[in-house]
Design a protein around this motif. Sequence first.
Motif, short mmCIF file in Angstrom:
data_model
loop_
_atom_site.label_atom_id
_atom_site.label_comp_id
_atom_site.label_asym_id
_atom_site.label_seq_id
_atom_site.Cartn_x
_atom_site.Cartn_y
_atom_site.Cartn_z
N LEU A 124 -31.51 15.61 13.82
CA LEU A 124 -32.91 16.03 14.48
C LEU A 124 -33.52 17.04 13.81
N LEU A 125 -32.75 17.82 12.76
CA LEU A 125 -33.55 19.02 12.06
C LEU A 125 -34.58 18.47 11.20
N GLY A 126 -35.54 19.32 10.62
CA GLY A 126 -36.41 19.04 9.66
C GLY A 126 -35.69 19.23 8.48
N ALA A 127 -36.46 18.72 7.34
CA ALA A 127 -35.56 18.55 6.11
C ALA A 127 -35.43 19.94 5.45
N SER A 128 -36.30 20.74 5.52
CA SER A 128 -36.03 22.19 4.93
C SER A 128 -34.86 23.03 5.45
N VAL A 129 -34.73 22.70 6.98
CA VAL A 129 -33.60 23.51 7.61
C VAL A 129 -32.56 23.07 7.24
N ALA A 130 -32.15 21.63 7.22
CA ALA A 130 -31.03 20.90 7.07
C ALA A 130 -30.84 21.34 5.37
N GLU A 131 -31.46 21.44 4.49
CA GLU A 131 -31.29 21.76 3.18
C GLU A 131 -30.60 23.04 3.20
N LYS A 132 -31.46 24.19 3.82
CA LYS A 132 -30.82 25.47 3.99
C LYS A 132 -29.42 25.50 4.54
N ARG A 133 -29.18 25.03 5.53
CA ARG A 133 -27.95 24.99 6.12
C ARG A 133 -26.76 24.64 5.27
N ILE A 134 -26.97 23.50 4.56
CA ILE A 134 -25.93 23.09 3.78
C ILE A 134 -25.78 23.70 2.53
N ALA A 135 -27.14 24.16 2.04
CA ALA A 135 -26.87 24.86 0.50
C ALA A 135 -26.22 26.16 0.87
N ALA A 136 -26.04 26.82 2.10
CA ALA A 136 -25.57 28.11 2.47
C ALA A 136 -24.09 27.80 2.61
N ALA A 137 -23.48 26.84 2.64
CA ALA A 137 -21.96 26.60 3.16
C ALA A 137 -21.39 27.56 2.24
N LYS A 138 -20.25 27.89 3.32
CA LYS A 138 -19.37 29.18 2.67
C LYS A 138 -17.94 28.55 2.41
N ASP A 139 -17.17 29.10 1.44
CA ASP A 139 -15.73 28.55 1.20
C ASP A 139 -15.08 28.20 2.23
N GLY A 140 -14.42 26.98 2.16
CA GLY A 140 -13.73 26.46 3.45
C GLY A 140 -14.54 25.73 4.45
N ASP A 141 -15.60 25.79 4.42
CA ASP A 141 -16.56 24.93 5.57
C ASP A 141 -16.25 23.51 5.35
#
Length: 256
Positions: free
Chosen positions: A192-209
């Motif tokens: 349900l998120l917008g494209a830009s928000v989803a992109e930022k969330r995933i792109a910011a994933a940390k080691d072990g996520d």
Amino acid sequence: MRLTPFRSCLFLLASLAALPAMAVEPPQANPTPRLLEPSLHLPKSGKPGEMRVALTFDACMGEADQRILSVLIDEKIPATIFVTARWLRHNPQTVALLQAHPDQFELENHGENHVPAVDVPVKIYGIAAAGSPQAVEQEVAGGARAMAASGLAAPHWFRGSTAKYDASAMAQIRAMGFRIAGYSLNGDGGSLLGASVAEKRIAAAKDGDVVLSHINQPTHAAGEGVARGILALKRRGVTLVKLSDVVDLSDQTLTH
């Protein structure tokens, strides 16, 4: 003074009126269960400078999001995809495509009819839960049977609709031989998120996520962002894995 029957009745009524009022407890409805949302993390790789992230997707119902799937296939990115019986029935061509890449994709159990695996009557995000231990068993076992009928390998993991459970249902699912697949990063907010928000969330994933997104909503803007976020992780040099690529996964239960 001798009381007549009439006066005796009046005296009794007055005495009763003087007694303190007794509280009457209303009937108790079924209490809301304590819902649990398991988290899941990858262990550290142990290699200097290496970051690992697991991509997991829910295929609840509807169609396949080719925006995400094409990126995974073209870039040879592994992923774990949780499928329902409903999604399998309506997407045989996509199932065949996933089966054609067995080293890249693993399919796991998302249930039969996409109902939350909670064994008491309750609604979660507006979705009616299974509501009984028997219905939880049907949801879990029905999903596994549908996978077998589609020629898929027997699943080892189960992730229920909404990814929320109660403690007794979790114990029941584990007793059926399944590990419960939590996550540590909600990539698309249930698509349900917008494209830009989803992109930022995933792109910011940390080691072990362990990232949870959806691959069954091709008309939602979130899918575009999920695809771009995956590409951003690859550009960062993150090692992307599926759950079976990791020997020992650390899981814990978060309460909500």
